[in-house]
Design a protein around this motif. Structure first.
Motif, PDB file in Angstrom:
ATOM      1  N   SER A   1       0.839  -1.193   0.000  1.00 25.94           N
ATOM      2  CA  SER A   1       0.000   0.000   0.000  1.00 25.94           C
ATOM      3  C   SER A   1       0.878   1.248   0.000  1.00 25.94           C
ATOM      4  CB  SER A   1      -0.892   0.011   1.248  1.00 25.94           C
ATOM      5  OG  SER A   1      -0.091   0.220   2.411  1.00 25.94           O
ATOM      6  N   ILE A   2       0.278   2.368  -0.281  1.00 24.19           N
ATOM      7  CA  ILE A   2       1.010   3.633  -0.249  1.00 24.19           C
ATOM      8  C   ILE A   2       1.597   3.866   1.141  1.00 24.19           C
ATOM      9  CG2 ILE A   2       0.762   6.150  -0.345  1.00 24.19           C
ATOM     10  CD1 ILE A   2       0.860   4.917  -3.113  1.00 24.19           C
ATOM     11  N   GLU A   3       0.813   3.604   2.176  1.00 22.80           N
ATOM     12  CA  GLU A   3       1.326   3.821   3.536  1.00 22.80           C
ATOM     13  C   GLU A   3       2.456   2.860   3.877  1.00 22.80           C
ATOM     14  OE1 GLU A   3       0.949   6.498   5.428  1.00 22.80           O
ATOM     15  OE2 GLU A   3      -0.201   7.149   3.688  1.00 22.80           O
ATOM     16  N   ALA A   4       2.359   1.620   3.422  1.00 23.56           N
ATOM     17  CA  ALA A   4       3.453   0.668   3.637  1.00 23.56           C
ATOM     18  C   ALA A   4       4.693   1.124   2.862  1.00 23.56           C
ATOM     19  CB  ALA A   4       3.033  -0.737   3.230  1.00 23.56           C
ATOM     20  N   CYS A   5       4.494   1.642   1.656  1.00 27.03           N
ATOM     21  CA  CYS A   5       5.612   2.172   0.873  1.00 27.03           C
ATOM     22  C   CYS A   5       6.265   3.345   1.601  1.00 27.03           C
ATOM     23  CB  CYS A   5       5.146   2.629  -0.510  1.00 27.03           C
ATOM     24  SG  CYS A   5       4.769   1.288  -1.647  1.00 27.03           S
ATOM     25  N   ARG A   6       5.440   4.184   2.180  1.00 31.30           N
ATOM     26  CA  ARG A   6       5.954   5.318   2.943  1.00 31.30           C
ATOM     27  C   ARG A   6       6.833   4.815   4.097  1.00 31.30           C
ATOM     28  NH1 ARG A   6       4.050  10.222   2.573  1.00 31.30           N
ATOM     29  NH2 ARG A   6       2.007   9.577   1.845  1.00 31.30           N
ATOM     30  N   MET A   7       6.351   3.788   4.782  1.00 30.29           N
ATOM     31  CA  MET A   7       7.099   3.219   5.906  1.00 30.29           C
ATOM     32  C   MET A   7       8.391   2.574   5.410  1.00 30.29           C
ATOM     33  SD  MET A   7       7.549   2.464   9.082  1.00 30.29           S
ATOM     34  CE  MET A   7       6.007   2.826   9.884  1.00 30.29           C
ATOM     35  N   LEU A   8       8.321   1.784   4.334  1.00 32.16           N
ATOM     36  CA  LEU A   8       9.506   1.129   3.796  1.00 32.16           C
ATOM     37  C   LEU A   8      10.543   2.142   3.315  1.00 32.16           C
ATOM     38  CD1 LEU A   8       7.811  -1.798   1.869  1.00 32.16           C
ATOM     39  CD2 LEU A   8       9.276  -1.997   3.888  1.00 32.16           C
ATOM     40  N   LEU A   9      10.078   3.191   2.673  1.00 40.77           N
ATOM     41  CA  LEU A   9      10.990   4.232   2.204  1.00 40.77           C
ATOM     42  C   LEU A   9      11.662   4.929   3.384  1.00 40.77           C
ATOM     43  CD1 LEU A   9      12.040   5.482  -0.392  1.00 40.77           C
ATOM     44  CD2 LEU A   9      10.109   7.065  -0.334  1.00 40.77           C
ATOM     45  N   SER A  10      10.887   5.181   4.417  1.00 41.89           N
ATOM     46  CA  SER A  10      11.433   5.791   5.630  1.00 41.89           C
ATOM     47  C   SER A  10      12.488   4.887   6.267  1.00 41.89           C
ATOM     48  CB  SER A  10      10.297   6.064   6.619  1.00 41.89           C
ATOM     49  OG  SER A  10      10.796   6.472   7.860  1.00 41.89           O
ATOM     50  N   LEU A  11      12.196   3.605   6.332  1.00 45.05           N
ATOM     51  CA  LEU A  11      13.155   2.653   6.885  1.00 45.05           C
ATOM     52  C   LEU A  11      14.398   2.552   6.005  1.00 45.05           C
ATOM     53  CD1 LEU A  11      10.667  -0.098   8.063  1.00 45.05           C
ATOM     54  CD2 LEU A  11      12.151   1.292   9.542  1.00 45.05           C
ATOM     55  N   TYR A  12      14.196   2.568   4.695  1.00 44.68           N
ATOM     56  CA  TYR A  12      15.313   2.494   3.760  1.00 44.68           C
ATOM     57  C   TYR A  12      16.275   3.667   3.968  1.00 44.68           C
ATOM     58  CZ  TYR A  12      17.875   2.345  -0.640  1.00 44.68           C
ATOM     59  OH  TYR A  12      18.866   2.305  -1.581  1.00 44.68           O
ATOM     60  N   GLU A  13      15.708   4.837   4.219  1.00 37.79           N
ATOM     61  CA  GLU A  13      16.518   6.044   4.386  1.00 37.79           C
ATOM     62  C   GLU A  13      17.117   6.170   5.785  1.00 37.79           C
ATOM     63  OE1 GLU A  13      13.543   8.860   3.155  1.00 37.79           O
ATOM     64  OE2 GLU A  13      14.361   8.925   1.119  1.00 37.79           O
ATOM     65  N   ASP A  14      16.637   5.375   6.728  1.00 37.19           N
ATOM     66  CA  ASP A  14      17.111   5.421   8.108  1.00 37.19           C
ATOM     67  C   ASP A  14      18.278   4.449   8.294  1.00 37.19           C
ATOM     68  OD1 ASP A  14      17.533   5.392  10.832  1.00 37.19           O
ATOM     69  OD2 ASP A  14      15.498   4.743  11.346  1.00 37.19           O
ATOM     70  N   GLU A  15      19.467   4.990   8.439  1.00 35.03           N
ATOM     71  CA  GLU A  15      20.641   4.128   8.586  1.00 35.03           C
ATOM     72  C   GLU A  15      20.674   3.420   9.936  1.00 35.03           C
ATOM     73  OE1 GLU A  15      24.151   6.336   7.617  1.00 35.03           O
ATOM     74  OE2 GLU A  15      23.434   6.777   5.600  1.00 35.03           O
ATOM     75  N   ASN A  16      19.838   3.850  10.885  1.00 34.66           N
ATOM     76  CA  ASN A  16      19.785   3.219  12.210  1.00 34.66           C
ATOM     77  C   ASN A  16      18.624   2.228  12.326  1.00 34.66           C
ATOM     78  OD1 ASN A  16      22.013   4.675  13.308  1.00 34.66           O
ATOM     79  ND2 ASN A  16      20.681   6.469  13.397  1.00 34.66           N
ATOM     80  N   ARG A  17      18.015   1.906  11.202  1.00 34.76           N
ATOM     81  CA  ARG A  17      16.874   0.982  11.215  1.00 34.76           C
ATOM     82  C   ARG A  17      17.318  -0.393  11.696  1.00 34.76           C
ATOM     83  NH1 ARG A  17      18.436   1.526   5.949  1.00 34.76           N
ATOM     84  NH2 ARG A  17      19.411  -0.346   5.119  1.00 34.76           N
ATOM     85  N   GLU A  18      16.334  -1.143  12.103  1.00 29.77           N
ATOM     86  CA  GLU A  18      16.565  -2.548  12.441  1.00 29.77           C
ATOM     87  C   GLU A  18      15.814  -3.370  11.404  1.00 29.77           C
ATOM     88  OE1 GLU A  18      15.119  -2.811  16.432  1.00 29.77           O
ATOM     89  OE2 GLU A  18      16.895  -1.830  17.257  1.00 29.77           O
ATOM     90  N   SER A  19      16.456  -4.401  10.905  1.00 31.09           N
ATOM     91  CA  SER A  19      15.824  -5.187   9.843  1.00 31.09           C
ATOM     92  C   SER A  19      14.514  -5.809  10.306  1.00 31.09           C
ATOM     93  CB  SER A  19      16.778  -6.261   9.309  1.00 31.09           C
ATOM     94  OG  SER A  19      17.072  -7.212  10.296  1.00 31.09           O
ATOM     95  N   MET A  20      14.364  -6.006  11.626  1.00 37.53           N
ATOM     96  CA  MET A  20      13.103  -6.578  12.112  1.00 37.53           C
ATOM     97  C   MET A  20      11.919  -5.648  11.830  1.00 37.53           C
ATOM     98  SD  MET A  20      13.111  -6.378  16.237  1.00 37.53           S
ATOM     99  CE  MET A  20      14.537  -5.566  16.894  1.00 37.53           C
ATOM    100  N   GLN A  21      12.188  -4.330  11.735  1.00 34.11           N
ATOM    101  CA  GLN A  21      11.117  -3.385  11.414  1.00 34.11           C
ATOM    102  C   GLN A  21      10.662  -3.586   9.966  1.00 34.11           C
ATOM    103  OE1 GLN A  21      13.731  -0.092  12.593  1.00 34.11           O
ATOM    104  NE2 GLN A  21      12.023   0.660  13.851  1.00 34.11           N
ATOM    105  N   VAL A  22      11.618  -3.766   9.094  1.00 32.12           N
ATOM    106  CA  VAL A  22      11.311  -3.994   7.679  1.00 32.12           C
ATOM    107  C   VAL A  22      10.578  -5.323   7.523  1.00 32.12           C
ATOM    108  CG1 VAL A  22      12.280  -4.233   5.360  1.00 32.12           C
ATOM    109  CG2 VAL A  22      13.355  -2.679   7.005  1.00 32.12           C
ATOM    110  N   LYS A  23      11.082  -6.331   8.212  1.00 30.06           N
ATOM    111  CA  LYS A  23      10.474  -7.660   8.131  1.00 30.06           C
ATOM    112  C   LYS A  23       9.037  -7.626   8.631  1.00 30.06           C
ATOM    113  CE  LYS A  23      11.182 -12.497   9.299  1.00 30.06           C
ATOM    114  NZ  LYS A  23      12.071 -13.492   9.884  1.00 30.06           N
ATOM    115  N   ALA A  24       8.762  -6.864   9.673  1.00 29.54           N
ATOM    116  CA  ALA A  24       7.403  -6.780  10.212  1.00 29.54           C
ATOM    117  C   ALA A  24       6.442  -6.201   9.176  1.00 29.54           C
ATOM    118  CB  ALA A  24       7.391  -5.936  11.488  1.00 29.54           C
ATOM    119  N   VAL A  25       6.872  -5.175   8.448  1.00 29.71           N
ATOM    120  CA  VAL A  25       6.030  -4.581   7.396  1.00 29.71           C
ATOM    121  C   VAL A  25       5.770  -5.618   6.306  1.00 29.71           C
ATOM    122  CG1 VAL A  25       5.890  -2.789   5.618  1.00 29.71           C
ATOM    123  CG2 VAL A  25       6.838  -2.228   7.870  1.00 29.71           C
ATOM    124  N   ALA A  26       6.830  -6.327   5.901  1.00 28.75           N
ATOM    125  CA  ALA A  26       6.694  -7.332   4.839  1.00 28.75           C
ATOM    126  C   ALA A  26       5.840  -8.514   5.294  1.00 28.75           C
ATOM    127  CB  ALA A  26       8.071  -7.808   4.394  1.00 28.75           C
TER     128      ALA A  26
END
Length: 134
Positions: free
Chosen positions: A58-83
Motif C-alpha cells: 500500500s502507499i502507507e506501507a511504501c511510505r514506511m519502507l521508504l522511511s526505513l530504507y533512508e534510516d541508517e539506524n533501522r533494524e531489519s526486524m522493522q522492515v520484516k514486520a512490514v513485509a
C-alpha cells in the motif's frame, strides 16, 4: 532531470510521479520558473516505490519502507514486520479468491446455459444475506 527523463528511468508514468509528489513520497526541487528538477536520489526513490507497488504494498506501507530504507539506524526486524504483515494480507486475499472461485465454479457447473430462463447463478446472486446482528 525533468519529469520525462525520470519517468523513463524509473519506469513510472509522469502522472504517477506527480501523484507521489502530491502525497510527499518524493520532493523534487523546483527551479525559478517552477519546473520540477529531479535528482538521482529521486530517481532511485521512484524506482524503489515502483518495485514496492509492483509487490502490492500500500502507499502507507511504501511510505514506511521508504522511511526505513533512508534510516541508517533501522533494524531489519522493522522492515520484516512490514513485509510479514503484507504477506499475511496476500495470503488472506488468496484464501478469499479460492473460496470465490469454488463458489462461482459450482454455480457455472449447475447452470445448464440453455434457452430456459431459470439460472442457478442469478438465483444465488439474488439471495439476501441474513443480518448477523438479528
Amino acid at each position: 532531470m525533468n519529469i520525462g527523463d525520470v519517468a523513463r528511468l524509473s519506469g513510472l508514468p509522469p502522472k504517477t510521479i506527480r501523484y507521489y509528489e502530491d502525497i510527499d513520497l518524493v520532493c523534487p526541487e523546483r527551479s525559478a520558473n517552477g519546473y520540477r528538477s529531479f535528482s538521482e536520489q529521486d530517481v532511485h526513490k521512484l524506482a524503489f516505490l515502483s518495485r514496492a507497488r509492483a509487490l502490492g504494498f500500500s502507499i502507507e506501507a511504501c511510505r514506511m519502507l521508504l522511511s526505513l530504507y533512508e534510516d541508517e539506524n533501522r533494524e531489519s526486524m522493522q522492515v520484516k514486520a512490514v513485509a510479514e504483515e503484507h504477506l499475511a494480507q496476500i495470503d488472506e486475499k488468496i484464501e478469499k479468491l479460492k473460496s470465490m472461485r469454488e463458489t462461482l465454479s459450482s454455480l457455472v457447473n449447475r447452470c445448464s446455459g440453455n434457452d430456459r430462463p431459470d439460472c442457478p447463478i442469478l438465483a444465488d446472486l439474488a439471495q439476501i444475506e441474513p443480518d448477523p446482528t438479528a
